[in-house]
Design a protein around this motif. Sequence first.
Motif, PDB file in Angstrom:
ATOM      1  N   ASN A  65      -7.139  -0.339   5.424  1.00 24.11           N
ATOM      2  CA  ASN A  65      -5.961  -0.990   6.006  1.00 24.11           C
ATOM      3  C   ASN A  65      -5.068   0.090   6.623  1.00 24.11           C
ATOM      4  O   ASN A  65      -4.260   0.708   5.936  1.00 24.11           O
ATOM      5  CB  ASN A  65      -5.202  -1.780   4.931  1.00 24.11           C
ATOM      6  CG  ASN A  65      -4.137  -2.692   5.539  1.00 24.11           C
ATOM      7  OD1 ASN A  65      -3.639  -2.438   6.625  1.00 24.11           O
ATOM      8  ND2 ASN A  65      -3.795  -3.753   4.825  1.00 24.11           N
ATOM      9  N   GLU A  93      -2.668  -0.138   8.871  1.00 23.29           N
ATOM     10  CA  GLU A  93      -1.241  -0.508   8.948  1.00 23.29           C
ATOM     11  C   GLU A  93      -0.541  -0.272   7.617  1.00 23.29           C
ATOM     12  O   GLU A  93       0.592   0.218   7.566  1.00 23.29           O
ATOM     13  CB  GLU A  93      -1.127  -1.975   9.376  1.00 23.29           C
ATOM     14  CG  GLU A  93       0.296  -2.414   9.680  1.00 23.29           C
ATOM     15  CD  GLU A  93       0.341  -3.830  10.224  1.00 23.29           C
ATOM     16  OE1 GLU A  93       1.256  -4.573   9.855  1.00 23.29           O
ATOM     17  OE2 GLU A  93      -0.544  -4.185  11.029  1.00 23.29           O
ATOM     18  N   HIS A  94      -1.227  -0.589   6.533  1.00 27.72           N
ATOM     19  CA  HIS A  94      -0.656  -0.378   5.196  1.00 27.72           C
ATOM     20  C   HIS A  94      -0.548   1.115   4.899  1.00 27.72           C
ATOM     21  O   HIS A  94       0.435   1.570   4.296  1.00 27.72           O
ATOM     22  CB  HIS A  94      -1.541  -1.066   4.154  1.00 27.72           C
ATOM     23  CG  HIS A  94      -1.066  -0.860   2.747  1.00 27.72           C
ATOM     24  ND1 HIS A  94       0.011  -1.526   2.216  1.00 27.72           N
ATOM     25  CD2 HIS A  94      -1.534  -0.036   1.762  1.00 27.72           C
ATOM     26  CE1 HIS A  94       0.194  -1.130   0.965  1.00 27.72           C
ATOM     27  NE2 HIS A  94      -0.740  -0.238   0.660  1.00 27.72           N
ATOM     28  N   ALA A  95      -1.541   1.878   5.331  1.00 30.32           N
ATOM     29  CA  ALA A  95      -1.535   3.316   5.058  1.00 30.32           C
ATOM     30  C   ALA A  95      -0.416   4.037   5.809  1.00 30.32           C
ATOM     31  O   ALA A  95       0.126   5.026   5.325  1.00 30.32           O
ATOM     32  CB  ALA A  95      -2.883   3.922   5.430  1.00 30.32           C
ATOM     33  N   ARG A 100       2.494   2.806   6.421  1.00 32.34           N
ATOM     34  CA  ARG A 100       3.805   2.377   5.933  1.00 32.34           C
ATOM     35  C   ARG A 100       4.325   3.392   4.927  1.00 32.34           C
ATOM     36  O   ARG A 100       3.633   3.775   3.998  1.00 32.34           O
ATOM     37  CB  ARG A 100       3.696   0.996   5.290  1.00 32.34           C
ATOM     38  CG  ARG A 100       5.043   0.335   5.032  1.00 32.34           C
ATOM     39  CD  ARG A 100       4.848  -1.047   4.437  1.00 32.34           C
ATOM     40  NE  ARG A 100       3.989  -1.862   5.294  1.00 32.34           N
ATOM     41  CZ  ARG A 100       3.000  -2.618   4.848  1.00 32.34           C
ATOM     42  NH1 ARG A 100       2.731  -2.653   3.544  1.00 32.34           N
ATOM     43  NH2 ARG A 100       2.279  -3.329   5.681  1.00 32.34           N
ATOM     44  N   ALA A 149       3.817   3.535   0.945  1.00 34.07           N
ATOM     45  CA  ALA A 149       2.712   2.683   0.514  1.00 34.07           C
ATOM     46  C   ALA A 149       1.565   3.543   0.008  1.00 34.07           C
ATOM     47  O   ALA A 149       1.206   4.544   0.614  1.00 34.07           O
ATOM     48  CB  ALA A 149       2.241   1.801   1.675  1.00 34.07           C
ATOM     49  N   SER A 150       0.973   3.166  -1.108  1.00 35.74           N
ATOM     50  CA  SER A 150      -0.137   3.925  -1.677  1.00 35.74           C
ATOM     51  C   SER A 150      -1.019   3.002  -2.481  1.00 35.74           C
ATOM     52  O   SER A 150      -0.552   2.130  -3.198  1.00 35.74           O
ATOM     53  CB  SER A 150       0.400   5.053  -2.575  1.00 35.74           C
ATOM     54  OG  SER A 150      -0.662   5.684  -3.254  1.00 35.74           O
ATOM     55  N   GLY A 151      -2.323   3.222  -2.340  1.00 36.16           N
ATOM     56  CA  GLY A 151      -3.261   2.447  -3.143  1.00 36.16           C
ATOM     57  C   GLY A 151      -4.011   3.295  -4.132  1.00 36.16           C
ATOM     58  O   GLY A 151      -4.917   2.820  -4.801  1.00 36.16           O
ATOM     59  N   GLY A 195       2.371   8.118  -1.206  1.00 35.59           N
ATOM     60  CA  GLY A 195       2.329   7.338   0.024  1.00 35.59           C
ATOM     61  C   GLY A 195       3.114   7.952   1.161  1.00 35.59           C
ATOM     62  O   GLY A 195       3.515   7.247   2.079  1.00 35.59           O
ATOM     63  N   ASP A 245       3.023   9.531   6.634  1.00 38.42           N
ATOM     64  CA  ASP A 245       4.365   9.401   7.190  1.00 38.42           C
ATOM     65  C   ASP A 245       4.947  10.760   7.553  1.00 38.42           C
ATOM     66  O   ASP A 245       5.653  10.895   8.553  1.00 38.42           O
ATOM     67  CB  ASP A 245       5.276   8.694   6.188  1.00 38.42           C
ATOM     68  CG  ASP A 245       6.626   8.377   6.782  1.00 38.42           C
ATOM     69  OD1 ASP A 245       6.709   7.484   7.656  1.00 38.42           O
ATOM     70  OD2 ASP A 245       7.615   9.035   6.387  1.00 38.42           O
TER      71      ASP A 245
END
Length: 424
Positions: free
Chosen positions: A372, A374-376, A378, A381-383, A388, A392
């Motif tokens: 993802n 777009e999520h990365a 942001r 944001a971190s999975g 995260g 950026d």
Amino acid sequence: MRRSLVLVALAATSMVALAFLIPLAIVVKNAAYDRAISEAEKQANALTPALVITTKAPEIRQAIRSTRYGGQQRLAVHLSAGTYGTSHITAKDLQDARNLAKASIVERPDGVAYLQPLATTANGIAIVEAFVPHEQLTHGVLGTWWALAGVAIGLVAGSVLVADRLGARAVKATRTLADGARKMGQGDLSARVPVKGPPELKEVGKAFNAMAERVRHLLAAEREVVADLSHRLRTPLTALLLDADTLGRGPGADRIREAVQGLEREVNEIIKAARSGLQADDAGVDAASVVRDRLVFWSALADDQERPWTVRGADKPAHVPLARTDLTAALDSLLGNVFRYTPEGTRFAVTLVHQADLVALVVEDAGPGIANVEHALRRGASGGGSTGLGLDIARRAAESTGGSLHVDRGPLGGARVQLRLRRL
């Protein structure tokens, strides 16, 4: 705004001037007409004494010649015995005046005739005719109209000039405020604006200066917090350095000591940048030099994890408007993601693509890629348990030069991150 104020003043004063000018012009014309008729009446009444005394032709002609209108052949006396002087009316006009038996005005193509009936000693009615030509009816009107037009134009020009000066004052204060905001947007936290202009703009200027002062204090406090937090890391770093010294000699121990020393240098740079206000280096940095230096650091870890790697394009200089620490942090975040999120032994490559006005720093790997994007991208944001902030940091570094960051899947099969930086 200045032009709008001038146009509004021009429209308003023009309407007011016309509202007064048109009625005044009509009044002036009517006044000139009435004045001419009054003078004709006065000339006609001047013959009254002579007509009361006599109706003899020689005496009437003498009386006519003695008047101003008579000398100009604009005065006549109509008796039953005949007409004396110069007449400008028709027989029908004369008969209508006799029947009316009171003063009247007859319109003629070249002017107007004032007709005054008068009873004579012979029990007859004499009609005294005083003729007024058109130029006499409008005498002085055109000059008065020009004078009124000049006054109106002067008033309109004066109001426009006043509106222009007021608008210039407001525009100057507005531009000063805009310049202050522009300087502050460019990073000059000392930018302030003079409190001048209309009361409303003075309030805006005061509010802007208060906001700028507040922002300066907040950023200063934030820099101090960053510097203090970084300074607190020195205690555990010192302990790590002491522990690393106990490891003795060997490749592994040397790498640990080098990593701890590198971490200490980064902490020192963070403290230095925070204390100095995080100002960018105007001279910029050679991106190729940064790539070569950082790959020397990461290559040791890559060899330990048996990761094949290649570097291309780092043999040509590529100057970009970034501080060395900022570009180093951006590249380390991208390489750190490769080592963190791909299995050991995964291949990666770093490429510098040289263009006319851009330098593209490309980091790609043969890992699973980013599911993802777009999520990365942001912030925060971190999975995988990280902060995260890696992508950026790189994105903000690219955008600070006028460039951008793009993430897609590369030829190696995994993620490809392109850091597009504007050249100096």
